[in-house]
Scaffold this active site. Structure first.
Site, PDB file in Angstrom:
ATOM      1  N   LYS A  21       0.833  -1.218   0.000  1.00 28.09           N
ATOM      2  CA  LYS A  21       0.000   0.000   0.000  1.00 28.09           C
ATOM      3  C   LYS A  21       0.866   1.266   0.000  1.00 28.09           C
ATOM      4  CE  LYS A  21      -1.870  -1.116   3.917  1.00 28.09           C
ATOM      5  NZ  LYS A  21      -1.242  -2.422   4.066  1.00 28.09           N
TER       6      LYS A  21
ATOM      7  N   LYS B  23       2.232   1.761  11.396  1.00 30.79           N
ATOM      8  CA  LYS B  23       3.610   1.520  10.926  1.00 30.79           C
ATOM      9  C   LYS B  23       4.317   2.831  10.584  1.00 30.79           C
ATOM     10  CE  LYS B  23       4.440  -1.317   7.302  1.00 30.79           C
ATOM     11  NZ  LYS B  23       4.330  -2.460   6.396  1.00 30.79           N
TER      12      LYS B  23
HETATM   13  P1  ADP Z   1       2.265  -1.991   3.148  1.00 29.89           P
HETATM   14  O1  ADP Z   1       2.275  -0.504   3.137  1.00 29.89           O
HETATM   15  O2  ADP Z   1       1.057  -2.556   2.491  1.00 29.89           O
HETATM   16  O3  ADP Z   1       2.469  -2.568   4.515  1.00 29.89           O
HETATM   17  P2  ADP Z   1       4.787  -1.720   1.745  1.00 29.89           P
HETATM   18  O4  ADP Z   1       4.434  -0.737   0.687  1.00 29.89           O
HETATM   19  O5  ADP Z   1       5.558  -1.220   2.914  1.00 29.89           O
HETATM   20  O6  ADP Z   1       3.496  -2.505   2.255  1.00 29.89           O
HETATM   21  O7  ADP Z   1       5.563  -2.892   0.980  1.00 29.89           O
HETATM   22  C1  ADP Z   1       6.153  -3.973   1.644  1.00 29.89           C
HETATM   23  C2  ADP Z   1       7.419  -4.362   0.901  1.00 29.89           C
HETATM   24  O8  ADP Z   1       7.100  -4.884  -0.373  1.00 29.89           O
HETATM   25  C3  ADP Z   1       8.343  -3.173   0.693  1.00 29.89           C
HETATM   26  O9  ADP Z   1       9.583  -3.443   1.271  1.00 29.89           O
HETATM   27  C4  ADP Z   1       8.460  -2.997  -0.806  1.00 29.89           C
HETATM   28  O10 ADP Z   1       9.800  -2.839  -1.173  1.00 29.89           O
HETATM   29  C5  ADP Z   1       7.930  -4.310  -1.376  1.00 29.89           C
HETATM   30  N1  ADP Z   1       7.134  -4.086  -2.601  1.00 29.89           N
HETATM   31  C6  ADP Z   1       5.917  -3.502  -2.690  1.00 29.89           C
HETATM   32  N2  ADP Z   1       5.475  -3.492  -3.960  1.00 29.89           N
HETATM   33  C7  ADP Z   1       6.437  -4.101  -4.707  1.00 29.89           C
HETATM   34  C8  ADP Z   1       6.587  -4.411  -6.114  1.00 29.89           C
HETATM   35  N3  ADP Z   1       5.634  -4.131  -7.002  1.00 29.89           N
HETATM   36  N4  ADP Z   1       7.734  -5.018  -6.498  1.00 29.89           N
HETATM   37  C9  ADP Z   1       8.693  -5.333  -5.614  1.00 29.89           C
HETATM   38  N5  ADP Z   1       8.612  -5.072  -4.301  1.00 29.89           N
HETATM   39  C10 ADP Z   1       7.505  -4.467  -3.836  1.00 29.89           C
HETATM   40 MG    MG Z   2       2.382   0.826   4.724  1.00 27.11          MG
END
Ligand code: ADP
Ligand code: MG
Ligand code: SF4
Length: 270
Positions: A14, A40
């Site tokens: 997200k 977070k």
């Molecule tokens: P959320 O906000 O839903 O908890 P994050 O945006 O922090 O999730 O993403 C979690 C991990 O997944 C991050 O470390 C990011 O680098 C990785 N990630 C997210 N989208 C992709 C993508 N399309 N390709 C590779 N890695 C991704």
């Molecule tokens: Mg997040």
């Protein structure tokens, strides 16, 4: 003003998607405000050169809301994007949802809930009244589900559909489902599966975003992909998402699936 929220399971992408979306929107000369609504508190980090900005909840707890000013909570990041982190509750006692609503009320008091687009980045594992606040109170009007083809992530997306459906039935509610964003994990037939899931919940898949190592490369350089690798195919996917969201008029009341139906859908695409 467009007020959109990205909901999905923890760790599904997200914040990565929100930050890249905001960056892409800002390059369309739109004034963007991104509000992290996840304890977070790292929603806006890649827009702030890797910095964890102070959260509204932490400041309010320490100083009391009368002593918190606009400049304490709104930070200007990449390409003029305004960034806010609601923050989390005090472990063991507080309610994250109350923190989210207190954040919105404070921003409203300052007249800061403005601009062309507000992007709310909201945790969607628990669809309690607390995390439903952005859509319940009429702030977020277009909800986008971020999911991969993994069952648990579809399960969370389906639960969020239940919340949107319930809230949309209220008189005067403007809360609608804008679409499903497939942030892929790289499993076979994932795009087809998520697209079919979107169709069955009475919506559409607005964008397929592949898994790409450039996301990690950008992250260790404390940047969004839009900033770090603007010419990469991945940046193109985020720009395409921004375009589709700006133009989206296909807002629906979702029809969530029964758990058995969700599981058999996932089985069809194994
Ligand atoms: P959320 O906000 O839903 O908890 P994050 O945006 O922090 O999730 O993403 C979690 C991990 O997944 C991050 O470390 C990011 O680098 C990785 N990630 C997210 N989208 C992709 C993508 N399309 N390709 C590779 N890695 C991704
Ligand atoms: Mg997040
Ligand atoms: Fe946590 Fe939601 Fe309960 Fe608030 S309403 S304490 S955010 S589970």
């Amino acid at each position: 003003m467009k007020q959109i929220a990205l909901y999905g399971k923890g760790g599904i992408g997200k914040s990565t998607t929100s930050a890249n979306l905001s960056a892409a929107l800002s390059h369309r000369d739109l004034s963007v405000l991104q509000i992290g609504c996840d304890p977070k508190r790292d929603s806006t980090r890649m827009l702030m050169q890797g910095r964890f900005i102070p959260t509204v909840m932490d400041l309010v707890r320490v100083r009391g809301d009368a002593n918190v000013s606009l400049k304490d909570v709104v930070f200007t990041g990449y390409n003029g994007i305004r960034c806010v982190e609601a923050g989390g509750p005090e472990p063991g006692v507080g309610c994250a949802g109350r923190g989210i609503i207190a954040t919105f009320q404070l921003l409203e008091k300052f007249g800061a809930l403005d601009g062309d687009v507000i992007v709310y980045d909201v945790l969607g594992d628990v669809v309690c009244g607390g995390f439903a606040m952005p859509m319940r109170e009429g702030y977020a009007q277009e909800i986008y589900l971020v999911t991969s083809g993994e069952l648990m992530s579809l399960y969370a997306a389906n639960n969020i559909c239940k919340a949107v459906q319930r809230l949309a039935s209220r008189v005067k509610s403007k809360c609608r489902l804008g679409g499903v964003i497939c942030n892929a994990k790289g499993q076979p037939r994932e795009e087809e599966l998520v697209s079919e899931f979107a169709r069955r919940v009475n919506s559409t898949m607005v964008q397929y975003i592949p898994r790409d190592h450039v996301v990690q490369q950008a992250e260790v350089n404390r940047q969004t992909v839009i900033e770090f690798a603007p010419d990469s195919p991945q940046a193109g996917h985020y720009r395409s998402l921004a375009g589709r969201i700006v133009e989206n008029t296909n807002l629906s009341i979702p029809t969530p699936l029964e758990t058995d139906d969700l599981e058999s859908l996932a089985r069809e695409f194994l």
